[in-house]
Design an enzyme around this catalytic site. Structure first.
Site, PDB file in Angstrom:
ATOM      1  N   ARG A  51      44.352  19.372 -26.190  1.00 48.33           N
ATOM      2  CA  ARG A  51      44.911  19.463 -24.829  1.00 48.33           C
ATOM      3  C   ARG A  51      45.735  20.744 -24.710  1.00 48.33           C
ATOM      4  NH1 ARG A  51      49.463  17.150 -23.936  1.00 48.33           N
ATOM      5  NH2 ARG A  51      48.986  15.228 -25.029  1.00 48.33           N
ATOM      6  N   ASP A 175      42.229  32.121  -3.342  1.00 52.57           N
ATOM      7  CA  ASP A 175      41.096  31.340  -3.836  1.00 52.57           C
ATOM      8  C   ASP A 175      39.872  32.251  -3.724  1.00 52.57           C
ATOM      9  OD1 ASP A 175      38.865  29.668  -4.096  1.00 52.57           O
ATOM     10  OD2 ASP A 175      39.911  27.941  -3.247  1.00 52.57           O
TER      11      ASP A 175
END
Ligand SMILES: *Cc1c(COP(=O)(O)O)cnc(C)c1O
Length: 388
Positions: A51, A175
């Site tokens: 992780r 974005d």
């Protein structure tokens, strides 16, 4: 390979990747291990737990960072997870100024999730930088924009908005999913960070959900890596490998997406059943000049207003045989969709109207099939629409 000085097409294939030191494997291995052996408690080389960090993910993050000209790449399990991580870096009471036709899922995170945590967002048309400047508040910490936008392909002047944000001490996030770094590099234009849904063009084969944030700000890079491991919205090593593999052909894919889109746009503008075509490559497009300045090509997305409203649009979409009627974009296969019913259904009808998302609006993601077959397919659609 040292990433310094190479051009984008080369970076797509090599950046962040080195032959595996164990076997010399040319392709990045998929390291599935969740945990890594430590020589002595707390003593390990690069990785302790997947992780927090994983070699396959590191390769992907390096490649994406190089493509956007960023120092830091942070990969996530989806574009929405990437967006959420950025917003988790803000505090209660902060204000975000956001474009008014951002991805629906992005709007939902602001409107339905972050609002509960006291993060305030206002949505506005960012085509006019003066209006953006006027809308900045003392607590505006982040400006969020998408260009070209979805589905109207509106163009926003990244450099102008970045300057306004910078003067106000706010970050600006672009974005870049629709353009990809092959066509537009927001960090070069002054953006603080770039977010991607790698699900779309970067992976390019409609078989992965993924996201990433790229930045050259060291403090922000550290913070995003911290949030990535703390909140845990990480991509699987297999998905990282898939995106790395997709990226290898990004250069050639984008060239063909743009070339085929231009061919189809030329036909659409001349078609008597087409009322309006939205494509940044058209000189008549509102944002054409800015697009020509800040983009290397107008992209592979086209929207157009079909005469005859909803019945014609439905007949058109039902008759297509090469274009698949589906949401999403950026894959090798061409997709056609009806924004009002499909991707933008969650946008209230009155807001859709102000944005220009009518019942005859159709959005195309032009894929890599033969251009003639795509053109013939649109003709099939027009014939069906004429009978509706
Ligand atoms: C798809 C998309 C997202 C969300 O990405 P997911 O990978 O679906 O979570 C964000 N922005 C844009 C422009 C998109 O097209």
């Amino acid at each position: 390979m040292k990433d310094e000085g190479h051009r984008l097409e080369t970076l797509c294939i090599h950046a962040g990747q080195h032959p595996d030191p164990t076997h010399g494997a040319v392709m990045t291995p998929i390291v599935l291990a969740s945990t890594f052996a430590q020589k002595s408690p707390g003593q390990y080389e690069a990785y302790d737990y997947s992780r927090a960090g994983n070699p396959t993910r590191t390769a992907l993050e390096g490649c994406l960072a190089a493509l956007e000209g960023a120092k830091h790449g942070v990969a996530f399990g989806s574009g929405c997870a990437a967006t959420t991580a950025i917003l988790l870096g803000l505090r209660t009471g902060d204000h975000v100024l956001c474009g008014d036709d951002v991805y629906g899922g992005t709007f939902r995170i602001f409107d339905k999730v972050m609002k509960q945590w006291g993060l305030e967002a206002t949505f506005m048309d960012m085509s006019d930088p003066a209006m953006v400047k006027a809308a900045m508040r003392p607590n505006t910490r982040l400006v969020w924009l998408e260009t070209p936008s979805n589905p109207m392909l509106k163009i926003i002047d990244i450099a102008a908005i970045a300057q306004i944000a910078k003067n106000a001490g706010a970050q600006i996030c672009v974005d870049n999913t629709f353009a990809t770094p092959m066509l537009q590099r927001p960090l070069d234009l002054g953006a603080t960070m770039v977010v991607h849904s790698t699900t779309k063009y970067l992976n390019g084969h409609s078989d992965v959900i993924g996201g990433a944030v790229l930045t050259s700000d060291d403090a922000l890079g550290d913070k995003l890596h911290f949030l990535q491991k703390s909140v845990g919205g990480v991509p699987s090593p297999f998905d990282c490998y898939m995106v790395l593999r997709g990226l290898k052909t990004l250069g050639v894919r984008m060239k063909q997406h743009v070339s085929s889109a231009r061919t189809l746009v030329d036909r659409l503008v001349k078609h008597k059943q087409v009322e309006r075509v939205f494509y940044p490559g058209l000189t008549t497009h509102e944002g054409h000049e800015i697009a020509a300045r800040q983009m290397k090509g107008p992209g592979g997305m086209i929207s157009f207003e079909l005469a005859g409203g909803l019945p014609a649009a439905k007949a058109f979409l039902e008759s297509l045989r090469v274009f698949v009627c589906a949401e999403s974009l950026g894959g090798v296969e061409s997709l056609a969709e009806h924004p009002a019913i499909m991707t933008h259904a969650s946008v209230p009808a009155d807001v859709r109207k102000t944005l220009g998302i009518g019942d005859g609006l159709i959005r195309l993601s032009v894929g890599l099939e033969d251009e003639g077959d795509l053109a013939d397919d649109l003709d099939r659609g027009f014939q069906a629409a004429a009978k509706a």
